[in-house]
Design an enzyme around this catalytic site. Structure first.
Site, PDB file in Angstrom:
ATOM      1  N   ASP A 162       0.782  -1.245   0.000  1.00 20.74           N
ATOM      2  CA  ASP A 162       0.000   0.000   0.000  1.00 20.74           C
ATOM      3  C   ASP A 162       0.817   1.301   0.000  1.00 20.74           C
ATOM      4  OD1 ASP A 162      -1.839  -2.008   0.277  1.00 20.74           O
ATOM      5  OD2 ASP A 162      -2.841  -1.190   2.032  1.00 20.74           O
ATOM      6  N   LYS A 217      -6.895  -4.911  -2.840  1.00 18.86           N
ATOM      7  CA  LYS A 217      -7.601  -5.471  -1.679  1.00 18.86           C
ATOM      8  C   LYS A 217      -8.648  -4.503  -1.158  1.00 18.86           C
ATOM      9  CE  LYS A 217      -4.146  -3.874   1.562  1.00 18.86           C
ATOM     10  NZ  LYS A 217      -5.011  -2.813   2.132  1.00 18.86           N
ATOM     11  N   HIS A 230     -10.544   0.784  -2.800  1.00 17.02           N
ATOM     12  CA  HIS A 230     -11.926   0.817  -2.325  1.00 17.02           C
ATOM     13  C   HIS A 230     -12.888   1.379  -3.365  1.00 17.02           C
ATOM     14  CE1 HIS A 230     -10.369  -0.077   1.589  1.00 17.02           C
ATOM     15  NE2 HIS A 230      -9.875   1.113   1.837  1.00 17.02           N
ATOM     16  N   CYS A 286      -2.301  -2.539   7.764  1.00 17.35           N
ATOM     17  CA  CYS A 286      -2.187  -3.536   6.711  1.00 17.35           C
ATOM     18  C   CYS A 286      -0.921  -4.375   6.808  1.00 17.35           C
ATOM     19  CB  CYS A 286      -2.331  -2.863   5.353  1.00 17.35           C
ATOM     20  SG  CYS A 286      -4.041  -2.308   5.116  1.00 17.35           S
TER      21      CYS A 286
HETATM   22  C1  VGL Z   1      -4.790   0.993   5.629  1.00 12.65           C
HETATM   23  C2  VGL Z   1      -6.118   2.265   6.974  1.00 12.65           C
HETATM   24  C3  VGL Z   1      -7.173   2.145   6.078  1.00 12.65           C
HETATM   25  C4  VGL Z   1      -3.441   0.381   5.368  1.00 12.65           C
HETATM   26  C5  VGL Z   1      -5.826   0.849   4.728  1.00 12.65           C
HETATM   27  O1  VGL Z   1      -3.105   0.157   4.181  1.00 12.65           O
HETATM   28  O2  VGL Z   1      -2.697   0.145   6.352  1.00 12.65           O
HETATM   29  N1  VGL Z   1      -4.951   1.685   6.755  1.00 12.65           N
HETATM   30  N2  VGL Z   1      -6.998   1.439   4.969  1.00 12.65           N
HETATM   31 ZN    ZN Z   2      -8.441   1.455   3.412  1.00 14.04          ZN
END
Ligand code: VGL
Ligand code: ZN
Length: 199
Positions: A14, A100, A58, A139
């Site tokens: 991410d 994801k 998302h 994550c």
């Molecule tokens: C994440 C908060 C919301 C992450 C994803 O990638 O850690 N954190 N969505």
């Molecule tokens: Zn998220």
């Protein structure tokens, strides 16, 4: 640490615009991990080892967004600039991208939750997963746990991850938990030294 080689993969979690400073869910210090990750990527590619990039992806109106009663501001909406990988990340054409948390009614922090990642790792004979990226306390933590639960050896690169730290210390606690679950904690420097050491 055993020197990275066949059976090892790198997963970059991410590293997207919305999670970097200035982004919708900007993580303080998140930009500092891109340099170490790029050095790992270069070493990985030089040895032909597999690279996976996960992305938070998302739909509009996702259940994790505040307007839907979730904990987060709107972030990483599929197809938007905020959801793109950070420009300085040195992506290659044969990296495997894992999207994801793509379902509107379900959040998923782990890159192994509801994705083809486990199958892709199996197909490539991956036994040990090196994890870098964002965020340590969400994550990265969830992915490390799931990877251990799936029977993989896991190395978390402490200098190549960064935490949201909603509560101070969340990131450090997440690393402690990962270590308690059998993840090895290492660094980019130690990993690269192993890769460069004469066999
Ligand atoms: C994440 C908060 C919301 C992450 C994803 O990638 O850690 N954190 N969505
Ligand atoms: Zn998220």
């Amino acid at each position: 640490m055993q020197a990275p080689g066949p059976g090892d993969a790198l997963l970059v979690v991410d590293v997207q615009n919305d999670f970097l400073p200035g982004g919708a869910l900007g993580i303080r210090g998140g930009d500092a991990i891109v340099g170490p990750i790029n050095r790992l990527l270069a070493a990985w590619r030089a040895r032909g080892l597999p690279v996976f990039l996960s992305r938070d992806w998302h739909p509009d109106g996702h259940c994790s967004f505040a307007a839907q009663g979730g904990p987060w501001p709107v972030h990483c909406v599929a197809g938007t600039r905020g959801a793109e990988f950070a420009a300085p990340l040195s992506i290659a054409a044969d990296d495997l991208v894992i999207s994801k948390a793509t379902r509107v009614d379900k959040d998923a922090y782990s890159a192994l939750d509801g994705t083809p990642l486990a199958e892709a790792l199996r197909a490539r004979g991956v036994k040990r997963l090196f994890i870098a990226g964002l965020a340590t306390d969400y994550c990265v933590r969830a992915t490390g746990r799931d990877a251990r639960a799936a029977g993989l050896d896991v190395v978390v690169l402490k200098d190549a991850v960064c935490a949201v730290d909603v509560q101070p210390g969340d990131g450090d606690r997440a690393l402690d938990e990962l270590a308690a679950e059998g993840c090895e904690l290492s660094t980019t420097g130690a990993t690269l030294r192993e890769m460069e050491a004469p066999a």
